[in-house]
Scaffold this active site. Structure first.
Site, mmCIF file in Angstrom:
data_model
loop_
_atom_site.group_PDB
_atom_site.id
_atom_site.type_symbol
_atom_site.label_atom_id
_atom_site.label_comp_id
_atom_site.label_asym_id
_atom_site.label_seq_id
_atom_site.Cartn_x
_atom_site.Cartn_y
_atom_site.Cartn_z
ATOM 1 N N SER A 163 0.864 -0.980 -0.440
ATOM 2 C CA SER A 163 0.013 0.143 0.218
ATOM 3 C C SER A 163 0.864 0.877 0.122
ATOM 4 O O SER A 163 1.396 1.494 -0.782
ATOM 5 C CB SER A 163 -0.967 0.246 0.895
ATOM 6 O OG SER A 163 -1.745 0.651 1.404
ATOM 7 N N ASP B 118 -9.128 -4.443 -5.983
ATOM 8 C CA ASP B 118 -8.749 -3.517 -5.365
ATOM 9 C C ASP B 118 -9.910 -2.769 -4.561
ATOM 10 O O ASP B 118 -10.090 -2.135 -4.852
ATOM 11 C CB ASP B 118 -7.584 -2.721 -5.309
ATOM 12 C CG ASP B 118 -6.367 -2.143 -4.157
ATOM 13 O OD1 ASP B 118 -7.092 -1.880 -3.168
ATOM 14 O OD2 ASP B 118 -5.352 -2.364 -4.201
ATOM 15 N N HIS C 159 -8.238 -4.878 -1.740
ATOM 16 C CA HIS C 159 -6.339 -4.653 -0.867
ATOM 17 C C HIS C 159 -5.828 -5.620 0.170
ATOM 18 O O HIS C 159 -4.216 -5.006 0.070
ATOM 19 C CB HIS C 159 -6.853 -3.574 -0.235
ATOM 20 C CG HIS C 159 -5.523 -2.354 -0.007
ATOM 21 N ND1 HIS C 159 -5.115 -2.312 -1.178
ATOM 22 C CD2 HIS C 159 -5.168 -1.930 0.860
ATOM 23 C CE1 HIS C 159 -4.314 -0.519 -0.451
ATOM 24 N NE2 HIS C 159 -3.938 -0.907 1.260
#
Length: 803
Positions: A671, A744, A778
């Site tokens: 991330s 995601d 994610h």
């Protein structure tokens, strides 16, 4: 149609030298696989009196088949339209009950075959436990009798869990408020098959609406229809004997809160119009209070569509918000309104005002307190004691006030006034306990309350318990953990008079287990659980927290792992892996504080590099990467230079110990850590390669802020462009492994970010490999994807770092 177990790997270089590969799933080498393919210990939930515990078992990973289900993405939600529950939920697969005073675990009888359990809730008297079971066609409500360890189904598969927990206990321990699918529910529309009747049109009124890049928004009229259909429920009162009575006819129920005394129910429903730019929590809503028989008492709040909100993290909408029942009263509502119109740019002596409103609401609400910063939360105590917390992000300031709820005119007393990022000054959290209404309130004994603190200090972590007197406003230290070779977490005070405390103790090789400690008796420790270490193969690795300084003097730290048996005298020069995640600060003092504990259990998981300590690498995990902006300077004004300084300091620190070949250093992150990694490879020559997972690389695609950046692109285009690896792709010459989930769901880190960045690198001749993990969001959850990810990373590191 079942998903074909094949990865689409797009690459500019590769292990086999082609531009694309149709590669089946791979598994990592044995030393990594042995750690990754383990059996997860159960999670533990205990009743209020600590007589019984519930052991919940779940699989270590999901499977691709779990992810390969039908899914609707509506207004920020991801739901399964067949079963009517979140498509991202992680299920419990088995339940056992145990008396805490015994070691015998009792298998719960009556469970369905292959149970998929979620939404576990204890009854007010701790004798029953509700849970949901998801079948192939929907969600059922079940109840577990704790003493007999027997489970019983209460409803058919008609529970609507699309908005999360779909049921609530009444205080009588016999009745449950349940959201059920309407009996006349219409079938959902198939947007792929139904032809549109016109274009999609959006307009703007000219008002500023600086919304971040939310995923999974409504896109068309079909989505609106499906959203309304999915959110609509009928409310039933269900008895534990299985009888059900309709309480409220169908509506889009988004919140159900029963008053502490059980005589009123506050229901919030979603209203129209819907929005295509903000998630459902900013849709219009209406809140009405009913009595326990369903008679309408009062409409207590109506909120319009909230697409337009001022800029800044402290911005809030106008009108009543944070509406809830007061925990220590039978039926009193509490809510907050902004005194600065919700705009942090407006000057105001007081930002928020808190009100009390007694049912049945025949009188007007009265002011309880005004706070100079943005209201955060309240902790109720009794008629004369309550705590109010406020905060202000720009200064990182948080305050705690002591107030007298029975005398609103009495000035609040400031108990704490501190920097929220200054962990060394954290006084701890006040203990609460359940009252006669089954609500948590301050645990007060003869004018004394109790705080449990994490106990972070410059010398290490030493959790503590303080006694705080509301009259003298003075602390008395009752207990400080003295472990230097273990980590002790103070969970809950069970008996304030005898000193009985629930704790969890672990070490780097001992799995976390629960104990009862008597803080009034030295060395009085009673074990409750005895979970074994599932990672025996790394129990002898060297683990320590190292501290070092950045060249500007900022204190940094990281957890350093050396392979088992590494000779610290001969000091073989090994490759180094650094895993990190940047964090923003407003002062150097807070940025230099460490919350790492070398005695924390070593739990390898796909989100770190720890696995590779078994393959002859040195690993610096959770390396500190502070980004500091003091005064009027924002952290991101000097983002790149501080990133590089952090990385250089980390490499220098491990190199000074003599353990590494500094020409063989890799960096990785997930991330924002992936964003960090791409920038480090672009703007420094410190690394041989990098691994970036599920990142965002073009900040112009998040133009109204990202991470902790509140300024928009048009205010600071230089910051956005300089920080974007995509904008500097022509400078990238270092091998980079890019990984992203195909689906995601995180704001800003759309899969497109990785795809476009890879295309830029490929077009400019940079060495890069891109791996898109099918069906993953994610965070990655499918066993097939996670094991393949570890294989990809292992192959990449062997080629571009180790060899």
């Amino acid at each position: 149609m079942k998903l074909k177990v094949t990865l689409l790997l797009l690459l500019n270089f590769g292990f086999f030298g082609f531009a694309q590969e149709n590669l089946t799933y791979q598994k990592p080498s044995k030393s990594i696989l042995d750690l990754a393919d383990y059996e997860r210990a159960p999670s533990v939930s205990m009743d209020t009196k600590k007589e019984y515990m519930l052991l919940s078992y779940r699989n270590t990973y999901k499977t691709l088949d779990d992810l390969n289900q039908e899914e609707l993405r509506l207004a920020g939600l991801r739901i399964n339209p067949v079963t009517n529950i979140s498509s991202t939920v992680t299920y419990v697969s088995n339940l056992k009950v145990r008396k805490i005073s015994s070691t015998d675990e009792v298998q719960v009888a009556g469970l369905p075959d292959n149970p998929k359990i979620s939404n576990i809730i204890w009854s007010p008297n701790d004798k029953k436990i509700l849970f949901s079971h998801t079948t192939k066609s929907g969600v059922e409500l079940w109840v577990l009798d704790v003493v007999t360890a027997k489970a019983t189904k209460l409803t058919e598969a008609t529970v609507n869990a699309n908005l999360g927990n779909p049921f609530s206990w009444f205080l009588d321990n016999e009745t449950i408020l349940v959201k059920m699918l309407p009996k006349n529910r219409q079938p959902l529309l198939d947007s792929k098959k139904d032809l549109p009747t016109g274009p999609i049109v959006s307009t703007t009124s000219g008002e500023k609406s600086q919304n971040r890049t939310y995923p999974d928004m409504l896109k068309n009229k079909n989505d609106e229809i499906n959203f309304e259909n999915s959110m609509t429920s009928e409310l039933y009162k269900v008895n534990i004997n299985g009888t059900a009575t309709l309480f409220k006819e169908a509506a889009m129920f988004a919140g159900e809160r029963i008053s502490p005394d059980g005589n009123y129910i506050m229901l919030t429903t979603i209203q129209k119009p819907f929005s295509y730019v903000v998630p459902l929590n900013r849709f219009p809503s209406k809140t009405v209070v009913y009595d326990s028989r369903g008679k309408e008492i009062k409409t207590v709040n109506e909120v319009p569509l909230n697409e337009i909100i001022p800029k800044g993290f402290m911005a809030v909408r106008k009108g009543k918000r944070e509406m809830a029942w007061r925990n220590d009263k039978p039926a009193t509502l509490v809510y907050v309104t902004a005194l600065d119109e919700g705009n942090p740019a407006n000057k105001a002596d007081f930002r928020d005002e808190v009100f009390l409103w007694d049912a049945p609401f025949t009188n007007d609400a009265v002011t309880l307190v005004k706070v100079p910063q943005r209201f955060s939360v309240m902790t109720w105590g009794n008629d004369t004691v309550a705590l109010v917390f406020d905060e202000w992000y720009d200064t990182r300031n948080v305050k705690t006030y002591l107030i007298n709820p029975s005398n609103p005119g009495q000035a609040p007393k400031v108990l704490t006034d501190r920097n929220s990022q200054d962990v060394y000054s954290d006084p701890g959290t006040f203990e609460t306990r359940k009252n006669e209404y089954n609500k948590y309130v301050l645990a007060i004994e003869k004018d004394n309350a109790y705080r449990i603190g994490d106990g972070y200090t410059k010398e290490g972590q030493f959790p503590f318990i303080d006694e705080f007197n509301f009259t003298t406003l003075k602390n008395k230290r009752l207990y400080t953990s003295s472990y230097k070779d273990k980590k002790e977490d103070l969970i809950e005070i069970e008996d304030f008079k005898t000193g009985k405390v629930l704790v969890q103790i672990q070490s780097k090789s001992d799995y976390p287990n629960y104990y009862f400690r008597n803080i009034k008796k030295q060395n009085s420790l009673t074990p409750i659980t005895a979970f074994k270490n599932p990672f025996e193969s790394i129990k002898n690795v060297s683990k320590e927290v190292i501290k070092y300084k950045r060249k500007d003097g900022v204190e940094l730290s990281g957890t350093l792992y050396l392979p088992a048996g590494y000779d610290k005298v001969k000091k073989e020069k090994l490759p180094l892996l650094i895993w990190a995640y940047p964090a923003e600060y407003k002062d150097k003092n807070s940025a230099g504080q460490s919350t790492q504990n070398p005695n924390e259990f070593t739990f390898p998981y796909y989100g770190s590099f720890v696995y590779w300590v078994t393959k002859g690498y040195v690993v610096l995990d959770d390396a500190a990467f502070p980004i500091i902006g003091e005064g009027t300077t924002e952290p991101n004004d000097n983002f790149i230079s501080q990133l590089v300084d952090n990385a250089e300091a980390a490499i220098n620190a491990v190199d000074a110990l003599g353990y590494i070949n500094r020409k063989k250093v890799a960096v990785g992150g997930h991330s924002y850590g992936a964003f960090m990694t791409a920038n480090l490879l672009t703007h420094s020559n410190l690394f041989a390669c990098g691994i970036a997972r599920s990142g965002a690389y073009n900040r112009t695609l998040t133009p109204f802020g990202f991470q902790s950046e509140q300024r928009n692109y048009w205010e600071t285009p230089g910051v956005y462009n300089t920080m974007s690896p995509f904008m500097n792709a022509d400078k990238m010459k270092t091998p980079l492994l890019l990984v992203h989930g195909e689906a995601d769901n995180n704001p800003g880190t759309f899969t497109l970010q990785t795809e476009r960045y890879f295309q830029a690198l490929k077009g400019l001749g940079a060495p890069a490999r891109m791996v898109i993990l099918p069906k993953e969001s994610h965070g990655y959850v499918a066993k097939e994807n996670i094991l393949h990810l570890l294989w990809e990373q292992d192959q990449f590191l062997e080629k571009y770092l180790k060899n």
